[in-house]
Design a protein around this motif. Structure first.
Motif, mmCIF file in Angstrom:
data_model
loop_
_atom_site.group_PDB
_atom_site.id
_atom_site.type_symbol
_atom_site.label_atom_id
_atom_site.label_comp_id
_atom_site.label_asym_id
_atom_site.label_seq_id
_atom_site.Cartn_x
_atom_site.Cartn_y
_atom_site.Cartn_z
ATOM 1 N N PHE A 48 0.799 -1.297 -0.273
ATOM 2 C CA PHE A 48 0.127 -0.180 0.004
ATOM 3 C C PHE A 48 0.960 1.534 0.703
ATOM 4 C CE2 PHE A 48 -2.668 3.760 1.685
ATOM 5 C CZ PHE A 48 -3.928 3.071 1.245
ATOM 6 N N TYR A 49 0.774 2.054 -0.618
ATOM 7 C CA TYR A 49 1.241 3.396 -0.998
ATOM 8 C C TYR A 49 0.689 5.018 -0.596
ATOM 9 C CZ TYR A 49 3.964 -0.226 -3.197
ATOM 10 O OH TYR A 49 4.859 -0.776 -4.599
ATOM 11 N N TYR A 50 1.207 5.684 -0.029
ATOM 12 C CA TYR A 50 0.542 7.050 0.219
ATOM 13 C C TYR A 50 1.240 7.711 -0.389
ATOM 14 C CZ TYR A 50 -1.500 5.333 4.708
ATOM 15 O OH TYR A 50 -2.543 5.091 5.272
ATOM 16 N N GLY A 51 0.918 8.388 -2.114
ATOM 17 C CA GLY A 51 0.954 8.682 -3.057
ATOM 18 C C GLY A 51 2.705 7.700 -3.011
ATOM 19 N N PRO A 52 3.540 8.435 -3.543
ATOM 20 C CA PRO A 52 4.761 7.599 -4.096
ATOM 21 C C PRO A 52 5.402 6.931 -2.324
ATOM 22 C CG PRO A 52 5.461 10.295 -3.634
ATOM 23 C CD PRO A 52 4.390 10.248 -3.036
ATOM 24 N N ARG A 53 5.166 6.982 -0.853
ATOM 25 C CA ARG A 53 5.281 6.669 -0.056
ATOM 26 C C ARG A 53 4.783 4.843 0.817
ATOM 27 N NH1 ARG A 53 5.310 5.612 5.336
ATOM 28 N NH2 ARG A 53 2.949 7.283 5.689
ATOM 29 N N ASN A 54 5.835 4.186 0.366
ATOM 30 C CA ASN A 54 5.338 2.782 0.512
ATOM 31 C C ASN A 54 4.876 2.698 1.939
ATOM 32 O OD1 ASN A 54 6.550 -0.162 0.836
ATOM 33 N ND2 ASN A 54 4.979 -0.372 -0.720
ATOM 34 N N ALA A 55 4.252 2.393 2.200
ATOM 35 C CA ALA A 55 3.081 2.037 3.913
ATOM 36 C C ALA A 55 3.589 0.239 4.209
ATOM 37 C CB ALA A 55 2.202 2.653 4.271
ATOM 38 N N LEU A 56 2.621 -0.030 2.651
ATOM 39 C CA LEU A 56 3.341 -1.913 3.347
ATOM 40 C C LEU A 56 3.981 -2.559 2.442
ATOM 41 C CD1 LEU A 56 -0.621 -1.864 4.387
ATOM 42 C CD2 LEU A 56 1.349 -2.461 5.495
ATOM 43 N N LYS A 57 4.704 -3.094 2.489
ATOM 44 C CA LYS A 57 5.397 -3.628 1.371
ATOM 45 C C LYS A 57 5.344 -5.335 1.414
ATOM 46 C CE LYS A 57 10.027 -4.137 -0.627
ATOM 47 N NZ LYS A 57 11.204 -3.253 -0.614
ATOM 48 N N ASP A 58 4.728 -6.035 0.132
ATOM 49 C CA ASP A 58 4.103 -7.707 -0.010
ATOM 50 C C ASP A 58 4.272 -8.432 0.760
ATOM 51 O OD1 ASP A 58 5.219 -6.905 -2.439
ATOM 52 O OD2 ASP A 58 7.572 -7.064 -1.405
ATOM 53 N N ILE A 59 3.243 -8.044 1.585
ATOM 54 C CA ILE A 59 2.316 -8.920 2.746
ATOM 55 C C ILE A 59 1.320 -10.359 2.106
ATOM 56 C CG2 ILE A 59 0.517 -8.709 4.414
ATOM 57 C CD1 ILE A 59 1.259 -5.736 5.443
ATOM 58 N N SER A 60 1.735 -11.007 3.193
ATOM 59 C CA SER A 60 0.763 -12.143 2.789
ATOM 60 C C SER A 60 1.308 -13.195 3.798
ATOM 61 C CB SER A 60 1.926 -13.034 1.078
ATOM 62 O OG SER A 60 2.099 -12.515 0.328
#
Length: 118
Positions: free
Chosen positions: A30-42
């Motif tokens: 999940f991203y807020y604009g260009p900022r990645n808040a969550l990365k590759d969660i499974s």
């Protein structure tokens, strides 16, 4: 990210994956604009289980929970990648009834959010 429930590992592709009543998250970012808040969660939350999402302030817990019931859709420039399925159905499908989704996926806010005139 892998979530362990009890003594069994619950991940995408596990025995519990795809069972009715599950929440299945696959490669979700999940991203807020260009900022990645969550990365590759499974991970998979099995049906009828109690699950806690624990972490320090600002690590993305609320962002993730808001993603499950699509409250983040209301934030300008926010976007996602990956998949979240509830009861085997993608929450991001076109034509998804958001009212029905939000009736199934409850959210308890950190700050009280009372109804007007209550």
């Amino acid at each position: 990210m892998t979530v362990t429930v009890g003594s069994r590992e619950s991940g995408v592709g596990s025995r519990e994956s795809g069972v009715g009543g599950t929440i299945e998250v696959r490669d979700f970012s999940f991203y807020y604009g260009p900022r990645n808040a969550l990365k590759d969660i499974s991970f998979t939350i099995p049906a009828r289980s109690v699950t806690a999402i624990i972490g320090p302030s600002g690590c993305g817990k609320s962002t993730f929970l808001r993603s499950i019931n699509r409250l983040n859709d209301l934030i300008p420039d926010a976007h996602y990648a990956g998949e979240i399925k509830v009861h085997g159905q993608s929450i991001f499908e076109s034509g998804m009834d958001l009212v029905a989704l939000r009736q199934k996926i409850g959210m308890v806010f950190q700050r009280p959010n009372p109804f007007p005139k209550s």
